[in-house]
Design an enzyme around this catalytic site. Structure first.
Site, PDB file in Angstrom:
ATOM      1  N   GLU A 139      38.744  33.959  48.429  1.00  0.00           N
ATOM      2  CA  GLU A 139      37.452  34.926  49.018  1.00  0.00           C
ATOM      3  C   GLU A 139      37.114  35.706  47.730  1.00  0.00           C
ATOM      4  OE1 GLU A 139      35.576  37.615  49.422  1.00  0.00           O
ATOM      5  OE2 GLU A 139      37.053  38.993  50.259  1.00  0.00           O
ATOM      6  N   CYS A 164      32.819  42.815  47.920  1.00  0.00           N
ATOM      7  CA  CYS A 164      32.454  41.528  47.631  1.00  0.00           C
ATOM      8  C   CYS A 164      31.070  40.815  48.432  1.00  0.00           C
ATOM      9  CB  CYS A 164      33.581  40.401  47.881  1.00  0.00           C
ATOM     10  SG  CYS A 164      34.466  40.910  49.393  1.00  0.00           S
ATOM     11  N   LYS A 211      51.059  40.302  45.271  1.00  0.00           N
ATOM     12  CA  LYS A 211      50.856  40.977  43.906  1.00  0.00           C
ATOM     13  C   LYS A 211      49.580  41.674  44.097  1.00  0.00           C
ATOM     14  CE  LYS A 211      48.638  40.575  40.225  1.00  0.00           C
ATOM     15  NZ  LYS A 211      48.024  41.800  39.803  1.00  0.00           N
ATOM     16  N   GLU A 266      26.940  39.028  40.249  1.00  0.00           N
ATOM     17  CA  GLU A 266      27.783  40.320  40.869  1.00  0.00           C
ATOM     18  C   GLU A 266      28.069  41.231  40.138  1.00  0.00           C
ATOM     19  OE1 GLU A 266      31.828  39.519  42.213  1.00  0.00           O
ATOM     20  OE2 GLU A 266      31.292  40.348  44.308  1.00  0.00           O
TER      21      GLU A 266
HETATM   22  P1  NDP Z   1      40.166  39.404  39.033  1.00  0.00           P
HETATM   23  O1  NDP Z   1      39.640  38.317  39.944  1.00  0.00           O
HETATM   24  O2  NDP Z   1      40.640  39.172  37.624  1.00  0.00           O
HETATM   25  O3  NDP Z   1      41.403  40.042  39.789  1.00  0.00           O
HETATM   26  C1  NDP Z   1      41.749  40.048  41.134  1.00  0.00           C
HETATM   27  C2  NDP Z   1      43.586  39.948  41.188  1.00  0.00           C
HETATM   28  O4  NDP Z   1      43.779  38.577  40.542  1.00  0.00           O
HETATM   29  C3  NDP Z   1      44.268  40.798  40.678  1.00  0.00           C
HETATM   30  O5  NDP Z   1      45.461  41.333  41.191  1.00  0.00           O
HETATM   31  C4  NDP Z   1      44.214  40.217  39.095  1.00  0.00           C
HETATM   32  O6  NDP Z   1      45.528  41.128  38.567  1.00  0.00           O
HETATM   33  C5  NDP Z   1      44.685  39.097  39.551  1.00  0.00           C
HETATM   34  N1  NDP Z   1      44.637  37.972  38.336  1.00  0.00           N
HETATM   35  C6  NDP Z   1      43.862  38.035  37.238  1.00  0.00           C
HETATM   36  N2  NDP Z   1      43.915  36.879  36.628  1.00  0.00           N
HETATM   37  C7  NDP Z   1      44.736  36.197  37.369  1.00  0.00           C
HETATM   38  C8  NDP Z   1      45.078  34.742  37.177  1.00  0.00           C
HETATM   39  N3  NDP Z   1      44.623  34.055  36.249  1.00  0.00           N
HETATM   40  N4  NDP Z   1      45.966  34.030  38.117  1.00  0.00           N
HETATM   41  C9  NDP Z   1      46.069  35.048  39.461  1.00  0.00           C
HETATM   42  N5  NDP Z   1      45.675  36.039  39.355  1.00  0.00           N
HETATM   43  C10 NDP Z   1      45.119  36.751  38.515  1.00  0.00           C
HETATM   44  O7  NDP Z   1      39.183  40.493  39.166  1.00  0.00           O
HETATM   45  P2  NDP Z   1      39.064  41.830  38.181  1.00  0.00           P
HETATM   46  O8  NDP Z   1      39.905  43.065  38.886  1.00  0.00           O
HETATM   47  O9  NDP Z   1      39.236  41.407  36.902  1.00  0.00           O
HETATM   48  O10 NDP Z   1      37.355  41.989  38.362  1.00  0.00           O
HETATM   49  C11 NDP Z   1      36.368  41.270  37.635  1.00  0.00           C
HETATM   50  C12 NDP Z   1      35.110  41.041  38.511  1.00  0.00           C
HETATM   51  O11 NDP Z   1      35.509  40.284  39.685  1.00  0.00           O
HETATM   52  C13 NDP Z   1      34.796  42.506  38.884  1.00  0.00           C
HETATM   53  O12 NDP Z   1      33.825  42.865  38.102  1.00  0.00           O
HETATM   54  C14 NDP Z   1      34.031  42.041  40.215  1.00  0.00           C
HETATM   55  O13 NDP Z   1      32.620  41.253  39.852  1.00  0.00           O
HETATM   56  C15 NDP Z   1      34.865  40.834  40.688  1.00  0.00           C
HETATM   57  N6  NDP Z   1      35.806  40.927  41.926  1.00  0.00           N
HETATM   58  C16 NDP Z   1      35.230  40.640  43.066  1.00  0.00           C
HETATM   59  C17 NDP Z   1      36.005  40.805  43.976  1.00  0.00           C
HETATM   60  C18 NDP Z   1      35.831  40.345  45.445  1.00  0.00           C
HETATM   61  O14 NDP Z   1      36.514  40.630  46.404  1.00  0.00           O
HETATM   62  N7  NDP Z   1      34.778  39.380  45.623  1.00  0.00           N
HETATM   63  C19 NDP Z   1      37.263  41.889  44.055  1.00  0.00           C
HETATM   64  C20 NDP Z   1      37.545  42.352  42.845  1.00  0.00           C
HETATM   65  C21 NDP Z   1      36.723  41.878  41.723  1.00  0.00           C
HETATM   66  P3  NDP Z   1      45.009  42.336  37.571  1.00  0.00           P
HETATM   67  O15 NDP Z   1      44.569  43.454  38.338  1.00  0.00           O
HETATM   68  O16 NDP Z   1      46.207  42.588  37.012  1.00  0.00           O
HETATM   69  O17 NDP Z   1      44.207  41.811  36.561  1.00  0.00           O
END
Ligand code: NDP
Length: 487
Positions: A267, A301, A193, A398
């Site tokens: 991760e 990240c 996904k 972060e």
């Molecule tokens: P999320 O962790 O919400 O999203 C990552 C993925 O998980 C997306 O595909 C998301 O879908 C999906 N997801 C959301 N909720 C769930 C759930 N309950 N169970 C399973 N999968 C889920 O990150 P965000 O995009 O909301 O970003 C929020 C913050 O996270 C950022 O501001 C940043 O600080 C951090 N972040 C860190 C990352 C890293 O690599 N360390 C990467 C991305 C974000 P959908 O996109 O539809 O919400």
């Protein structure tokens, strides 16, 4: 949209716009789910819109997968595991992986333009980093597929079954490659996904996978929001969960998976220290600092978001850093001269603005080069906070944006203590001429990846992953294979 230089008018080079053509990409009006080797409409009947964050222009309408769609995708992956992909010898799996790698290379420009349109990242990054690394991951893992018995994981390590994989928006194609390539090389089948704001390159990859004639169901790509991700990781038919994203969602997934017997790798976030000693080559260190935090608008990240400067050189480094930042060009992601692209979403921009306001309210000094932001789209200028103390929110949380928090230290021991003063533990950087100090520091830093006199270097052969709230498990290298094998 014109590129906007952040330099003071009249003191810089004037660059003519150098836009990459978007003609190479055909974006469909509507995208469906990739299940059982075909694109099928979602049972929900729902679609959502994905935007170009640089212009807020709607790009396409994308399927929202619901429970019935997840069931179908997992069932198809199970059948492929039991009857086709899971039965193939490694040498046969390798051929398909090579095919995918070569197709990514052949369609590299198309992938790069599409990634920059959907994500907002500069074309020079999608073209030179994301796409070549995605191909490299498939090539690297193709090489492993028939040699798993020699990976030091036992003579006959077995795949786990169906992998449920959820990825974020910061490196959409690359994260898809990080997830799919090792899973497929080791004989697992996948349901992936992508993030809601960046589904398009994963769907183009689905096209490549169909053209590579992988057995139907080997890879399924289902788009949707967080609820689709939650449904996938919670599905009883999934044997292995692999997630990259926020620490908050990572914790929810860990709780959901606990006691189910599913294997899990997470991760998650980071707040890395990039540590500059007084004997470091300053110009190189400045390039490393810029690459550490402003690469991909800081949506990384492992970004070097905390800069730790040795006190004796702090002013000199900051001065040079500011001069360098004044030469960065912010604007149209498709312009080949652009260094800083758009913030991926309104939601992420709000988050960055909130944390930056907290930094000012807590008394840190905010600085950005003179910078005109485009009128439409989501933008944030490169920003440096000095006078930051460890208790400040901007030093602890972060931000995931182009914002650097600068702290100082006097001794190597103090540098280590400050670098490790974080709940995260994904990465760190060290800048010094002394090899012995690099080794000493690397041994003391609690971070999964430590770069020395460089930053943000990635290679499929090199394991990547974190400690503490940055998650667990490794991706890449031999350690990354172990995460998909019952060894
Ligand atoms: P999320 O962790 O919400 O999203 C990552 C993925 O998980 C997306 O595909 C998301 O879908 C999906 N997801 C959301 N909720 C769930 C759930 N309950 N169970 C399973 N999968 C889920 O990150 P965000 O995009 O909301 O970003 C929020 C913050 O996270 C950022 O501001 C940043 O600080 C951090 N972040 C860190 C990352 C890293 O690599 N360390 C990467 C991305 C974000 P959908 O996109 O539809 O919400």
């Amino acid at each position: 949209m014109a590129s906007v230089s952040t330099t003071t008018p009249g003191t810089d080079w004037e660059y003519a716009p150098a836009p990459e053509s978007r003609e190479i990409v055909t974006i469909q009006r509507e995208y469906n789910l990739f299940v059982d080797g075909q694109f099928v409409p979602p049972a929900t009947g729902e679609h959502f819109t994905t935007l170009n964050p640089a212009s807020e222009e709607p790009l396409a309408s994308v399927a929202q997968a619901g429970e019935a769609d997840i069931d179908k995708a997992v069932a198809s992956a199970r059948t492929a595991y039991e009857t086709s992909w899971g039965q193939l010898p490694g040498r046969e799996r390798a051929k398909y992986l090579y095919r995918i790698a070569r197709a990514i290379q052949e369609r590299a420009r198309e992938f790069a333009v599409l990634e920059s349109l959907d994500n907002g990242k500069p074309i020079k990054e999608s073209r030179d980093v994301d796409v070549p690394l995605a191909a490299a991951h498939f090539f690297y893992h193709a090489g492993w597929a028939d040699k798993l018995g020699y990976a030091g994981l036992g003579p006959d390590p077995r795949p786990l079954g169906v992998a449920g994989q959820v990825i974020p928006w910061n490196f959409p194609l690359l994260m898809a490659a990080w997830k799919l390539a090792p899973a497929l090389a080791t004989g697992n089948t996948c349901v992936l996904k992508p993030a809601e704001t960046t589904p398009l390159t994963a769907l183009l990859l689905a096209e490549v996978i169909a053209e590579a004639e992988l057995p139907p169901g080997t890879v399924n790509i289902i788009t949707g929001d967080g609820s689709t991700g939650a449904g996938l990781v919670g599905h009883p038919g999934v044997n292995k969960v692999a997630f990259t994203g926020s620490t908050e969602v990572g914790k929810q997934i860990q709780a959901a998976v606990a006691g189910t017997g599913k294997r899990l790798t997470l991760e998650l976030g980071g707040k890395a220290a990039n540590v500059v000693f007084d004997d470091a080559p300053i110009d190189q260190a400045v390039e490393g600092i810029v690459n550490g935090i402003f690469f991909n608008q800081g949506h990384v990240c492992c970004a070097g978001s905390r800069l730790l400067l040795q006190e004796s050189v702090a002013d000199a480094v900051l001065d040079r850093l500011k001069r360098r930042l004044a030469t960065l060009r912010l604007g149209d992601p498709l312009d080949k001269n652009t260094d800083i692209g758009a913030i991926n979403s309104r939601q992420q921009l709000d988050k960055i603005e909130g944390l930056v306001a907290a930094g000012e309210a807590e008394g840190a000094q905010r600085w950005s080069p003179p910078c005109r932001l485009p009128a439409k789209g989501y933008w944030f200028p490169p920003t440096v906070f000095s006078g930051v103390s460890q208790s400040h929110k901007i030093a602890r949380e972060e931000i995931f944006g182009p914002v650097l928090a600068v702290l100082t230290f006097r001794t190597p021991e103090e540098a280590v203590a400050k670098a490790n003063n974080t709940p995260y533990g994904l990465s760190a950087g060290i800048w010094t001429e002394k090899g012995s100090r690099i080794l000493w520091m690397a041994g003391k830093l609690r971070a999964g990846v430590v770069w020395a006199n460089t930053y943000n270097r990635f290679d499929p052969a090199s394991p990547f992953g974190g400690y503490q709230e940055s998650g667990f498990g490794r991706e890449g290298g031999r350690a990354g294979l172990a995460a998909y094998l019952d060894a």
